[in-house]
Structures are given as C-alpha cells and as structure tokens.
Write a protein that holds these residues in place. Structure first.
Motif, short mmCIF file in Angstrom:
data_model
loop_
_atom_site.label_atom_id
_atom_site.label_comp_id
_atom_site.label_asym_id
_atom_site.label_seq_id
_atom_site.Cartn_x
_atom_site.Cartn_y
_atom_site.Cartn_z
N THR A 129 19.76 22.02 18.57
CA THR A 129 19.39 21.18 17.42
C THR A 129 19.86 21.80 16.11
O THR A 129 20.32 21.10 15.20
N ARG A 130 19.75 23.11 15.99
CA ARG A 130 20.17 23.81 14.77
C ARG A 130 21.48 24.51 15.06
O ARG A 130 21.53 25.49 15.78
N ASP A 149 20.08 32.01 5.89
CA ASP A 149 20.67 31.24 6.99
C ASP A 149 22.11 31.70 7.18
O ASP A 149 22.95 31.48 6.31
N PRO A 186 19.75 30.49 17.69
CA PRO A 186 20.60 29.43 17.16
C PRO A 186 22.08 29.80 17.06
O PRO A 186 22.94 29.03 17.49
N PHE A 214 19.25 25.15 6.12
CA PHE A 214 18.69 24.52 7.33
C PHE A 214 19.70 24.43 8.47
O PHE A 214 19.47 23.72 9.45
N GLN A 215 20.81 25.15 8.34
CA GLN A 215 21.76 25.27 9.43
C GLN A 215 21.83 26.74 9.85
O GLN A 215 21.21 27.61 9.27
N ALA A 260 26.02 29.47 8.32
CA ALA A 260 25.53 28.15 7.89
C ALA A 260 26.36 27.65 6.72
O ALA A 260 26.56 28.37 5.73
#
Length: 260
Positions: free
Chosen positions: A230-231, A9, A201, A16-17, A12
């Motif tokens: 959302t992300r 990621d 994203p 989850f980011q 981040a």
C-alpha cells in the motif's frame, strides 16, 4: 535529558510515501538499552542514531526489537537530516557502521548511497515457503542476510498475503519476494517478522542483493525499482563492481523533542 528527533520518509517522492525512519542525532552514545527503548517506543521499522567520529559519523540502526547490521532507508534519512537540517556542507557523508563504510552524496534533490553489493548465491526452492506464500516460486537465491524468491508478476506480488507466524520460522533475517516490474524494471516486497517488522515498506539493504541479481538477469548495469504494497517507494540502483549505488529522495515529516 532532551533529544532532537526527526521522522523522515525515505525513498519517497512526497510525504506519506516510502519508508519512515526516526533519526536521533547524538553527541555521545547512550546506553544500548536506552537506544533500544527509544526504538521500541517509536515503533517504526528503524530508528537511527549517529555520533560524530573524526571526519565521519558512527551510525547505528535499531528495529523495535533489535539492532541490525545494515539498513538503507534509515541511512538515507540520516543523510537527509545532516544535509537538510544540521548544516552539513561537504559533498559527501561517510558513515562507519556494522555493515562497513557507507557513503552518501547529494545530487540535486536526490541522495546517492554507496553500499557493498550482496552477491546472490544459488539456493534451492523451499516448498514450505511456497506453501507460506501460496504461490509458485520460480527461483531462489540467498544473500548474506536474506532469502530472495522470484515469482511471475507484479500483480501476483501485490496479491501476496503471507503467514507471518510461519515466516518467522525462516533461519534468515527475512524474505525478499521480487518480480518483473510494470512501470519500473523490478518490483519487490520485503518481510522481516524475525526482526519485529512484518513488512518493510522500502528496504535499501534488500536492493544490495536485488541489484546484482536483476542486473545480471536483465543484462543491465542500472535498474529502476519499486517496493511496497500500500505504501510504495521508488529508487534507482546502479551496479559498480562489488558496490551498489542506490538513489532516492527523502521528505521530512516531523521534527520534535523526546525526553529520556
């Protein structure tokens, strides 16, 4: 054949980011068809491959449908794999790419990427694009690969629901929509349906255009940025002449083996 694979990621602060990228280190290049098939199978916005090349590495990026000229988040993820997992010990990494020579250095728990700046060129507002986005565009510019459209607020940016089928008719790689930020200097969302990615994203390469555009507008050399719907992911941009430094964190999500 067995190959190592990492999913990272990028940009981040926690798992989850940010923007996930798949990284596949190689000793020698596989056929392009195989590289594309792996990227299609991964079905992430980018799969990156690198091969040692003298003191540097040769780095390439593939979306699920095609190879691209420049990608920021998968460059950050590749550097993270080399520094955090493959024992790279020098202060700076250099990547030879289709987008030129790119360097990455580690500073504490963050990575700083040095990319060429993409100087924004004036461009007329496309009424057809306003229809696609369903919002007034205050200003447009064009970069090497993308259109950039300015709208009024981060709230309007979050509410966008573009028609991706119509967006794919644009004669560019994609569209960057940006607005003044609330918790950061700027906010953006990036759409690349022509390259098999409806919305990316966090797009490092987009900030090589966003940084010179906003630094001039805000009268700053350095700006904080947030991207995504959302992300979300966060990064810091510093304009240095004809170069842009992009700073962000990276988190390893998985490490595994693929068979091809």
């Amino acid at each position: 054949m067995q190959l190592s694979i990492y999913q990272v990621d990028a940009f981040a602060n926690a798992i989850f980011q940010g923007n996930p990228a798949a990284i596949v280190p190689l000793e020698t290049w596989l056929p392009d068809e195989t590289l594309q098939n792996i990227a299609t199978e991964n079905n992430l916005s980018e799969t990156a491959y690198f091969v040692p090349e003298g003191e540097n590495y040769h780095l390439r990026w593939f979306t699920p449908s095609t190879e691209v000229r420049l990608c920021g988040h998968a460059t950050l993820a590749s550097a993270h794999v080399l520094f955090a997992h493959l024992g790279y010990a020098k202060a700076q990494l250099n990547f030879n790419t289709l987008g030129g020579l790119l360097s990455v250095r580690k500073e504490a728990d963050q990575y700083v990427m040095d990319f060429p700046a993409d100087e924004p060129q004036p461009f007329h507002v496309l009424k057809s694009l306003e229809h696609i986005l369903g919002i007034q565009i205050l200003e447009m510019v064009k970069g090497t690969d993308d259109y950039l459209a300015l709208i009024d607020s981060e709230a309007s940016l979050a509410a966008l629901q573009p028609n991706f089928r119509l967006l794919s008719d644009l004669k560019t790689r994609g569209l960057i929509v940006t607005a003044p930020g609330t918790s950061t200097d700027i906010a953006s969302r990036c759409f690349f349906p022509n390259f098999g990615i409806d919305e990316d994203p966090v797009t490092g390469s987009a900030h090589t255009l966003l940084a010179p555009y906003w630094c001039k507008k805000l009268g700053k050399n350095s700006i904080s940025a947030i991207q995504g719907s959302t992300r979300k992911g966060q990064l810091h941009c510093t304009l240095k002449g004809d170069r842009v430094e992009l700073m962000g964190k990276a988190q390893t999500y998985l490490q595994g083996t693929i068979w091809v």
